[in-house]
Design an enzyme around this catalytic site. Structure first.
Site, PDB file in Angstrom:
ATOM      1  N   ASN A  90       0.792  -1.226   0.000  1.00  0.00           N
ATOM      2  CA  ASN A  90       0.000   0.000   0.000  1.00  0.00           C
ATOM      3  C   ASN A  90       0.825   1.276   0.000  1.00  0.00           C
ATOM      4  OD1 ASN A  90      -2.437   1.699   0.507  1.00  0.00           O
ATOM      5  ND2 ASN A  90      -1.494   1.933   2.518  1.00  0.00           N
ATOM      6  N   SER A 145      -3.490   3.637  -8.675  1.00  0.00           N
ATOM      7  CA  SER A 145      -4.108   4.967  -8.606  1.00  0.00           C
ATOM      8  C   SER A 145      -4.761   5.252  -9.937  1.00  0.00           C
ATOM      9  CB  SER A 145      -3.051   6.032  -8.308  1.00  0.00           C
ATOM     10  OG  SER A 145      -3.585   7.335  -8.460  1.00  0.00           O
ATOM     11  N   TYR A 158       4.697  10.157 -10.383  1.00  0.00           N
ATOM     12  CA  TYR A 158       3.708   9.397  -9.616  1.00  0.00           C
ATOM     13  C   TYR A 158       2.816   8.584 -10.557  1.00  0.00           C
ATOM     14  CZ  TYR A 158      -0.190   8.414  -6.434  1.00  0.00           C
ATOM     15  OH  TYR A 158      -1.159   7.788  -5.686  1.00  0.00           O
TER      16      TYR A 158
END
Length: 265
Positions: A90, A145, A158
């Site tokens: 996570n 994501s 990211y």
């Protein structure tokens, strides 16, 4: 109750937000949980909370950017509870002052995020799989994501790292499925974690809400419940998938909210 009874789960980044919610829900459903976090005090406090509710949990330190620290977390989990059945990778991070567009981003930040967000998933999985094979199978869950599917004006590193998580999830599922090891990912949209609440103004939250299909934002429990499902045998025929938990924010033509406003005028 009991959806993951007696399964042993390691949750990385479990001291707060999505990780904390997932750890609490896994424990509530019967799992023995190791909560690993750089914030070791927070991890231990979370474990104590679980124990106060009658569950089994331990909090330990984890530096997800360090290979040996990840290896030791897996080793500790197996030593503490005898095996590992569920691994929830996570940990994830970005720095909005450094993770910019591709021309102006800090290249050291690129390397840091590839290591922390992507390589940590590889390493946790690499060290857990031999134990899962001995146990007769397991479930690996990764936090991806929506940034891994849709681009932005910043957060280039990211987004690229999370896109890597999505495809790595498929590779793991393909390579170890015959060992009864499943691997899936969860891709959160905007989730109202404490960090999000503290860093986003009401005006920014309203912008996000405008483009949601649902009339509310996500909560950490929305991800946690998905993690419990993927950890449980209820999802035993699901592998290699990334479940998008994002309130329908990305499902429509991006101009539809503005068009509806126009039609009301």
């Amino acid at each position: 109750m009991g959806r993951v009874m007696d399964k042993v789960a390691l949750v990385t980044g479990g001291a707060s937000g999505i990780g904390l919610s997932s750890a609490l829900l896994l424990a509530k459903e019967g799992a023995k949980v190791v909560i690993a976090d750089f914030n070791v005090d927070g991890a231990k406090a979370a474990a104590q909370d679980i124990k106060s509710r009658g569950g089994e949990a331990v909090g330990i330190f984890l530096d997800a950017g360090d290979e040996n620290s990840i290896k030791e977390a897996i080793k500790f989990t197996v030593k503490q509870f005898g095996t590992i059945n569920v691994l929830y990778n996570n940990v994830g991070s970005t720095n909005l002052k450094k993770d910019l567009d591709v021309v102006n981003m800090d290249l050291d930040e690129w390397d840091r995020l590839m290591n922390l967000n992507l390589k940590s998933v590889l390493l946790g999985t690499r060290f857990a799989i031999p134990h899962m094979i001995k146990a007769g199978g397991g479930s690996i869950i990764n936090t991806a994501s929506m940034a891994g599917f849709f681009s932005d004006s910043i957060r280039s590193a990211y987004g690229a790292s999370k896109a890597g998580v999505v495809i790595l999830t498929k590779y793991i599922a393909t390579q170890y499925g015959k060992n009864k090891i499943r691997c899936n990912a969860v891709a959160p949209g905007l989730i109202l974690t404490p960090a999000a609440k503290n860093n986003m103004t009401p005006e920014v939250l309203d912008i996000f809400a405008k483009f949601n299909a649902l009339p509310y934002h996500g909560e950490p429990e929305d991800i946690g419940n998905t993690v419990v499902f993927l950890a449980s045998d209820e999802s035993k025929f699901i592998t290699g998938q990334t479940i998008q938990v994002e309130g329908g924010h990305y499902i429509a033509n991006p101009s539809i909210a503005d068009f509806e406003d126009y039609m009301k005028k």
